[in-house]
Design an enzyme around this catalytic site. Structure first.
Site, PDB file in Angstrom:
ATOM      1  N   SER A 182     -10.278  32.083  -4.599  1.00 55.77           N
ATOM      2  CA  SER A 182      -9.485  31.574  -3.486  1.00 55.77           C
ATOM      3  C   SER A 182     -10.089  31.848  -2.112  1.00 55.77           C
ATOM      4  CB  SER A 182      -8.072  32.149  -3.551  1.00 55.77           C
ATOM      5  OG  SER A 182      -8.124  33.554  -3.614  1.00 55.77           O
ATOM      6  N   HIS A 210      -6.305  27.838  -8.254  1.00 56.66           N
ATOM      7  CA  HIS A 210      -6.918  26.856  -7.341  1.00 56.66           C
ATOM      8  C   HIS A 210      -7.723  25.790  -8.079  1.00 56.66           C
ATOM      9  CE1 HIS A 210      -5.883  28.591  -3.432  1.00 56.66           C
ATOM     10  NE2 HIS A 210      -5.888  29.749  -4.087  1.00 56.66           N
ATOM     11  N   LYS A 241       0.089  25.601  -5.426  1.00 56.08           N
ATOM     12  CA  LYS A 241      -1.056  24.991  -4.716  1.00 56.08           C
ATOM     13  C   LYS A 241      -0.977  23.462  -4.881  1.00 56.08           C
ATOM     14  CE  LYS A 241      -2.529  29.378  -4.909  1.00 56.08           C
ATOM     15  NZ  LYS A 241      -1.922  30.304  -3.989  1.00 56.08           N
TER      16      LYS A 241
HETATM   17  C1  LIG Z   1      -6.140  33.048  -7.910  1.00 50.69           C
HETATM   18  C2  LIG Z   1      -4.684  33.180  -7.597  1.00 50.69           C
HETATM   19  N1  LIG Z   1      -3.855  33.660  -8.535  1.00 50.69           N
HETATM   20  C3  LIG Z   1      -2.548  33.791  -8.296  1.00 50.69           C
HETATM   21  C4  LIG Z   1      -1.999  33.452  -7.081  1.00 50.69           C
HETATM   22  C5  LIG Z   1      -0.541  33.661  -6.841  1.00 50.69           C
HETATM   23  O1  LIG Z   1       0.147  32.469  -6.969  1.00 50.69           O
HETATM   24  P1  LIG Z   1       1.637  32.340  -6.432  1.00 50.69           P
HETATM   25  O2  LIG Z   1       1.555  32.003  -4.987  1.00 50.69           O
HETATM   26  O3  LIG Z   1       2.231  31.276  -7.272  1.00 50.69           O
HETATM   27  O4  LIG Z   1       2.284  33.665  -6.664  1.00 50.69           O
HETATM   28  C6  LIG Z   1      -2.814  32.921  -6.088  1.00 50.69           C
HETATM   29  C7  LIG Z   1      -2.247  32.498  -4.782  1.00 50.69           C
HETATM   30  O5  LIG Z   1      -2.333  33.098  -3.788  1.00 50.69           O
HETATM   31  C8  LIG Z   1      -4.194  32.803  -6.334  1.00 50.69           C
HETATM   32  O6  LIG Z   1      -5.005  32.337  -5.396  1.00 50.69           O
END
Ligand SMILES: Cc1ncc(COP(=O)(O)O)c(C=O)c1O
Length: 395
Positions: A182, A210, A241
């Site tokens: 990310s 992502h 996302k």
């Molecule tokens: C790689 C990754 N995993 C998990 C998450 C967490 O997702 P959520 O916003 O649905 O809690 C994110 C988001 O920030 C992320 O980039």
């Protein structure tokens, strides 16, 4: 030291170091433009890759669901039950992602913290990419398993870790990686990870937050991007996302999902994903399968803006996806540039320590299929002028 004295000191220090995050108050919906302080900004800091966050299609699905099922889920699903729409969405999502079964949870963060400690034991070893997301790190922290990291995307290092540890591990070995990282936008080499996992009898877990909706045919994500359906053991994901919603999920074999329903603390002790998000998720899924024009537009925009930066000598790191990190180095430059862009009605987020290592600060620009060429031209022109001014001033 007294708790509040310490907290106050830390907050003051963050302000002094120019790393204090002033959270903006939004006055309109998530789109290519967004209103803050009664002014319209070009929105370059949302993960709304395909523009579904405020799309009429999603709003219609939510309204339909609320009419039928109300708003609140009642309780945790083990107590008050699953709505039929949860079940339907899970089945469809599993098909879309190329897994036997899927479990939806409240967020992507909950997917990782609900999965990792539940399936690992004290005899196991977790091997995690050094730059994995915070939710994987916290999931690992909650686990009783032994843990170690491998250097970011470094397959030689991963193999060395596997070779060293395999003879000593009585239980299972799990290799965990983000599908798309990310902060940098680079893609994990799942093909190579899969080969090493098979060679050293390890299980693979990919967090595709992502990747889904962004890479692979129809936006099916990282596993499909590498044509590895049926090869990767477990996937976690999010609807926050490209789906433009909220909610997380875990995909894998039927037995795994059944086990998680019985044992995952996130599933058993926290109320379910609201049913309207399952309904909205299904609407997005249908659209992804039917029409890839948004996906194409997202990539057209990505190439357009990224090429401008590259052709003009800016560094956008190692990105391979719409995540566009304009590398600026020090924290103060990132914060100053963000403020100047704000004055010019462009909303970006500075990514600074501790989210990324010290000295690797960046302005992260998030592309969406909704952006117009004119908006992207404006973003590039203002960034290139203002960034050069800051650099000149610093010399
Ligand atoms: C790689 C990754 N995993 C998990 C998450 C967490 O997702 P959520 O916003 O649905 O809690 C994110 C988001 O920030 C992320 O980039």
């Amino acid at each position: 030291m007294d708790l509040y004295k310490r907290i106050k000191e830390e907050l003051e220090q963050a302000k002094k170091n120019k790393v204090y995050n002033n959270i903006k108050i939004l006055e309109s919906k998530q789109s290519d433009m967004i209103k803050v302080d009664s002014k319209n900004f070009i929105n370059m800091c949302s993960n709304n890759y395909l523009g579904y966050a405020s799309d009429p299609l999603v709003i219609k699905a939510v309204k339909k669901s609320i009419k039928k099922y109300g708003v609140g889920p009642g309780a945790v699903r083990t107590i008050s039950g699953s709505f039929d729409i949860h079940d339907e969405f899970e089945k469809r999502l599993a098909q879309f992602k190329g897994f036997e079964a899927t479990l939806v949870v409240q967020s992507g963060f909950q997917a990782n913290t609900g999965l990792i400690p539940t399936i690992t034991t004290v005899d196991d070893l977790i091997i995690s990419d050094q730059l994995n997301h915070a939710s994987i790190i916290d999931g690992v922290r909650l686990s009783k398993a032994q843990r170690t990291v491998f250097k970011h995307l470094d397959m030689e290092d991963l193999e060395a870790v596997l070779k060293e540890n395999r003879p000593n591990i009585k239980g299972n070995i799990f290799i965990i990686t983000d599908g798309v990282f990310s902060m940098d936008g680079d893609i994990a080499p799942l093909d190579k990870i899969n080969v090493l996992a098979k060679k050293y009898k390890a299980y693979t877990i990919v967090d595709d937050a992502h990747g889904e909706g962004v890479i692979g045919p129809q936006g099916r994500g990282s596993v499909a991007y590498f044509g590895l359906e049926g090869q990767i053991d477990i996937e976690t994901g999010t609807m926050s996302k490209a789906f433009g919603l909220v909610g997380g999920f875990i995909s894998g074999k039927k037995e795994l999902i059944e086990y998680l329903k019985q044992n995952s603390r996130v599933f058993k002790f926290s109320s379910s994903l609201p049913q309207q998000f399952a309904e909205a998720g299904l609407a997005v899924l249908n659209q992804l399968e039917k029409d890839d024009s948004r996906l194409k537009k997202l990539w057209e925009n990505t190439k357009y803006l990224q090429n401008k930066f590259i052709e003009n000598g800016f560094s956008i790191g190692t990105t391979q996806t719409p995540i566009t990190p304009l590398m600026v180095g020090d924290e103060a430059t990132a914060t100053e540039l963000t403020k100047i862009l704000f004055k010019n009605n462009i909303l970006v987020s500075p990514i600074i320590y501790p989210t990324v290592p010290k000295g690797k600060a960046r302005i992260r620009l998030m592309l969406s299929s909704l952006h117009t060429k004119q908006e992207l031209d404006k973003v590039f022109d203002i960034i290139s002028t203002e960034y050069r001014k800051i650099i000149k001033k610093q010399k």
